[in-house]
Scaffold this motif. Structure first.
Motif, PDB file in Angstrom:
ATOM      1  N   GLY A  54      -6.250   3.197  14.760  1.00 21.32           N
ATOM      2  CA  GLY A  54      -5.416   2.396  13.897  1.00 21.32           C
ATOM      3  C   GLY A  54      -5.873   2.473  12.455  1.00 21.32           C
ATOM      4  O   GLY A  54      -6.988   2.940  12.160  1.00 21.32           O
ATOM      5  N   LEU A  55      -5.027   2.004  11.566  1.00 18.51           N
ATOM      6  CA  LEU A  55      -5.352   2.027  10.138  1.00 18.51           C
ATOM      7  C   LEU A  55      -6.623   1.244   9.847  1.00 18.51           C
ATOM      8  O   LEU A  55      -7.393   1.586   8.943  1.00 18.51           O
ATOM      9  CB  LEU A  55      -4.173   1.448   9.341  1.00 18.51           C
ATOM     10  N   GLY A  56      -6.867   0.196  10.640  1.00 21.32           N
ATOM     11  CA  GLY A  56      -8.056  -0.637  10.438  1.00 21.32           C
ATOM     12  C   GLY A  56      -9.369   0.094  10.609  1.00 21.32           C
ATOM     13  O   GLY A  56     -10.406  -0.377  10.129  1.00 21.32           O
ATOM     14  N   ARG A  57      -9.341   1.255  11.273  1.00 26.06           N
ATOM     15  CA  ARG A  57     -10.579   2.030  11.438  1.00 26.06           C
ATOM     16  C   ARG A  57     -10.939   2.799  10.175  1.00 26.06           C
ATOM     17  O   ARG A  57     -12.077   3.273  10.039  1.00 26.06           O
ATOM     18  CB  ARG A  57     -10.414   3.017  12.596  1.00 26.06           C
ATOM     19  N   GLY A  62     -10.819  -6.644   6.525  1.00 22.88           N
ATOM     20  CA  GLY A  62     -10.243  -7.607   5.598  1.00 22.88           C
ATOM     21  C   GLY A  62      -9.633  -6.981   4.361  1.00 22.88           C
ATOM     22  O   GLY A  62      -9.388  -7.673   3.369  1.00 22.88           O
ATOM     23  N   SER A  63      -9.366  -5.661   4.396  1.00 27.97           N
ATOM     24  CA  SER A  63      -8.804  -4.971   3.234  1.00 27.97           C
ATOM     25  C   SER A  63      -7.438  -5.540   2.870  1.00 27.97           C
ATOM     26  O   SER A  63      -6.623  -5.853   3.752  1.00 27.97           O
ATOM     27  CB  SER A  63      -8.669  -3.481   3.533  1.00 27.97           C
ATOM     28  N   PRO A  64      -7.140  -5.665   1.567  1.00 30.01           N
ATOM     29  CA  PRO A  64      -5.804  -6.119   1.145  1.00 30.01           C
ATOM     30  C   PRO A  64      -4.688  -5.221   1.666  1.00 30.01           C
ATOM     31  O   PRO A  64      -3.555  -5.672   1.813  1.00 30.01           O
ATOM     32  CB  PRO A  64      -5.878  -6.070  -0.387  1.00 30.01           C
ATOM     33  N   LEU A  65      -5.005  -3.955   1.961  1.00 30.88           N
ATOM     34  CA  LEU A  65      -3.979  -3.054   2.466  1.00 30.88           C
ATOM     35  C   LEU A  65      -3.416  -3.550   3.797  1.00 30.88           C
ATOM     36  O   LEU A  65      -2.198  -3.508   4.024  1.00 30.88           O
ATOM     37  CB  LEU A  65      -4.573  -1.643   2.637  1.00 30.88           C
ATOM     38  N   LEU A  66      -4.282  -4.034   4.675  1.00 28.16           N
ATOM     39  CA  LEU A  66      -3.818  -4.538   5.967  1.00 28.16           C
ATOM     40  C   LEU A  66      -2.922  -5.755   5.783  1.00 28.16           C
ATOM     41  O   LEU A  66      -1.911  -5.915   6.481  1.00 28.16           O
ATOM     42  CB  LEU A  66      -5.015  -4.872   6.852  1.00 28.16           C
ATOM     43  N   ARG A  83      -4.498  -1.197  -8.299  1.00 29.21           N
ATOM     44  CA  ARG A  83      -5.959  -1.284  -8.372  1.00 29.21           C
ATOM     45  C   ARG A  83      -6.528  -2.024  -7.173  1.00 29.21           C
ATOM     46  O   ARG A  83      -7.228  -3.022  -7.296  1.00 29.21           O
ATOM     47  CB  ARG A  83      -6.397  -1.946  -9.684  1.00 29.21           C
ATOM     48  N   VAL A  84      -6.228  -1.504  -5.991  1.00 28.95           N
ATOM     49  CA  VAL A  84      -6.752  -2.052  -4.744  1.00 28.95           C
ATOM     50  C   VAL A  84      -7.990  -1.250  -4.351  1.00 28.95           C
ATOM     51  O   VAL A  84      -7.941  -0.021  -4.261  1.00 28.95           O
ATOM     52  CB  VAL A  84      -5.697  -1.984  -3.625  1.00 28.95           C
ATOM     53  N   ASP A  85      -9.085  -1.945  -4.124  1.00 29.50           N
ATOM     54  CA  ASP A  85     -10.344  -1.287  -3.758  1.00 29.50           C
ATOM     55  C   ASP A  85     -10.383  -1.107  -2.242  1.00 29.50           C
ATOM     56  O   ASP A  85     -10.420  -2.081  -1.496  1.00 29.50           O
ATOM     57  CB  ASP A  85     -11.535  -2.135  -4.224  1.00 29.50           C
ATOM     58  N   ILE A  86     -10.364   0.152  -1.792  1.00 21.12           N
ATOM     59  CA  ILE A  86     -10.456   0.427  -0.360  1.00 21.12           C
ATOM     60  C   ILE A  86     -11.722   1.238  -0.050  1.00 21.12           C
ATOM     61  O   ILE A  86     -11.779   1.987   0.922  1.00 21.12           O
ATOM     62  CB  ILE A  86      -9.202   1.160   0.152  1.00 21.12           C
ATOM     63  N   SER A  87     -12.727   1.093  -0.893  1.00 18.93           N
ATOM     64  CA  SER A  87     -13.988   1.815  -0.692  1.00 18.93           C
ATOM     65  C   SER A  87     -14.596   1.447   0.653  1.00 18.93           C
ATOM     66  O   SER A  87     -14.554   0.289   1.078  1.00 18.93           O
ATOM     67  CB  SER A  87     -14.969   1.475  -1.817  1.00 18.93           C
ATOM     68  N   GLU A  93     -17.237   5.917  -1.864  1.00 17.91           N
ATOM     69  CA  GLU A  93     -17.362   4.865  -2.861  1.00 17.91           C
ATOM     70  C   GLU A  93     -16.335   5.049  -3.974  1.00 17.91           C
ATOM     71  O   GLU A  93     -15.802   6.133  -4.187  1.00 17.91           O
ATOM     72  CB  GLU A  93     -18.777   4.868  -3.456  1.00 17.91           C
ATOM     73  N   ASP A  94     -16.080   3.958  -4.674  1.00 16.92           N
ATOM     74  CA  ASP A  94     -15.198   3.967  -5.848  1.00 16.92           C
ATOM     75  C   ASP A  94     -13.819   4.518  -5.512  1.00 16.92           C
ATOM     76  O   ASP A  94     -13.263   5.345  -6.220  1.00 16.92           O
ATOM     77  CB  ASP A  94     -15.836   4.788  -6.969  1.00 16.92           C
ATOM     78  N   ARG A  95     -13.241   4.040  -4.401  1.00 22.38           N
ATOM     79  CA  ARG A  95     -11.882   4.444  -4.028  1.00 22.38           C
ATOM     80  C   ARG A  95     -10.931   3.320  -4.408  1.00 22.38           C
ATOM     81  O   ARG A  95     -10.640   2.421  -3.617  1.00 22.38           O
ATOM     82  CB  ARG A  95     -11.790   4.759  -2.530  1.00 22.38           C
ATOM     83  N   VAL A  96     -10.487   3.333  -5.645  1.00 22.86           N
ATOM     84  CA  VAL A  96      -9.538   2.346  -6.153  1.00 22.86           C
ATOM     85  C   VAL A  96      -8.179   3.023  -6.237  1.00 22.86           C
ATOM     86  O   VAL A  96      -8.044   4.100  -6.831  1.00 22.86           O
ATOM     87  CB  VAL A  96      -9.966   1.816  -7.537  1.00 22.86           C
TER      88      VAL A  96
END
Length: 377
Positions: A54-57, A62-66, A83-87, A93-96
């Motif tokens: 699933g996307l959660g993996r 708790g990512s805002p994307l979910l 500007r959502v941080d999914i690092s 790292e630094d995946r905005v």
């Protein structure tokens, strides 16, 4: 029933793979049931591997994307989030990213997600910093040329006189003074390039002719042990630039790439050109916006750039080389800026990519038909 004008699934997949943004579709259980080519690269996994989980993996707990995905399912309406941080350890790292999340009306509970890493505004802001650094070194270069070169001439002259009158044991010291003086003069001469504010002569230039020239120079010298791979768009329009300065830009970038690879086996440098419409930047002191549709990339599979150097990579005197002056990339940024373009560096464990965006040449509407059509060879 299939609509007469509906697009076949294989055609839709081809279209989505041409979009230079990661695009995925998740089903009602959150599993990734489709991923385009850029999404596979973004998640560092094949579509088959993505479909197992699933996307959660793949995003932090708790990512805002979910939350956005659930919101879209509930409201049956698209949502944009910036500007959502999914690092994460898996994504790096630094995946905005900027996100576009939309429901699929034909498939209940299914959601399409498009990612855009670091908005172009971030890249432009960083480029403005690079130009500011170039302007600061311009003033420094002018000051050094006036205040340092003249005294250095006197020091070198005195050292030459000393060499002729001192004993054999002191003569190497006099020679050392002259050599170090020459080295400082050479450095100041290189910095004087930054103080040249004269407008550059620009013409329509075939960028592939420039890259072929640089490739020939590289393979006959510093990159003789490295494969240089070309991925060119043959339909690319000319770039409005100075041929000699563009050669200098790409020669510096390819030389850096070759030095990053070193002598290890399997070293490759990829040169690519592409047309990327949609990128527009503001011109300082004007309300106009300039389109930068031409993208030129130099990618290598070398050691990469340390993370702490990336934000200041184009600043003067920044270098990882023991004997480097740190002026090469600063000069590259200056030349690209004077051409109205931007340059950005992305580095990852797989290598480093320098990306240049530049304006295309357009024939003046009122110009004589025989003027301005020359493409530099």
């Amino acid at each position: 029933m299939t609509h007469p004008r509906s697009v076949p699934a294989d055609t839709a997949s081809v279209i989505l793979n041409t979009i230079r943004r990661p695009v995925i579709m998740v089903d009602r259980t959150g599993h990734i049931i489709y991923a385009n080519a850029d999404a596979e690269d973004f998640f560092r996994a094949s579509a088959l591997l993505l479909a197992r989980d699933g996307l959660g993996r793949f995003v932090p707990f708790g990512s805002p994307l979910l939350t956005l995905v659930e919101q879209v399912r509930d409201l049956h309406a698209p949502v944009n989030e910036y500007r959502v941080d999914i690092s994460s350890p898996r994504l790096g790292e630094d995946r905005v990213v900027d996100l576009y999340v939309a429901p699929v009306p034909e498939l209940e509970g299914h959601v399409v997600i498009m990612f855009q890493e670091r908005s172009m505004a971030d890249k432009i802001d960083r480029q403005m910093t690079h130009r500011g650094a170039a302007r600061s070194v311009t003033g420094l270069a002018a000051m050094l040329a006036h205040e340092i070169k003249n005294p250095l001439s006197g020091i070198r002259g005195a050292a030459q006189l000393l060499e002729s009158v001192v004993g054999d044991e002191d003569r190497p010291l006099a020679r050392l003074i002259q050599d170090e003086t020459d080295r400082i003069v050479s450095l100041v001469d290189r910095m004087e390039v930054f103080s040249d504010e004269r407008p550059i002569d620009r013409f329509p230039v075939n960028i592939h002719v420039v890259l072929d020239r640089v490739k020939a120079l590289a393979q006959s010298g510093f990159a003789s042990n490295i494969d240089i791979v070309e991925e060119y768009d043959p339909s690319l329009p000319p770039v409005y630039g100075n041929r000699d300065q563009l050669i200098q830009v790409f020669l510096n970038l390819i030389k850096n790439a070759a030095e990053s690879i070193g002598q290890r086996a399997g070293g490759e440098i990829h040169l690519s050109t592409a047309y990327r419409p949609g990128i527009r930047v503001s011109v300082p002191g004007s309300q106009d916006k300039v389109s930068l549709p031409l993208e030129f990339c130099v990618h290598d599979n070398g050691a990469g750039v340390p993370d702490d150097l990336l934000p200041i990579l184009f600043d003067p005197f920044i270098t990882t080389k023991p004997n480097g002056s740190g002026l090469g990339l600063a000069l590259v940024a200056k030349i690209v800026g004077e051409h109205g373009g931007v340059i950005e560096c992305d580095s990852a464990p797989r290598g480093t990519t320098f990306r240049i965006l530049m304006p295309a040449w357009r024939e003046p509407k009122d110009a004589d038909q025989n003027i301005g059509k020359r493409i530099s060879e």
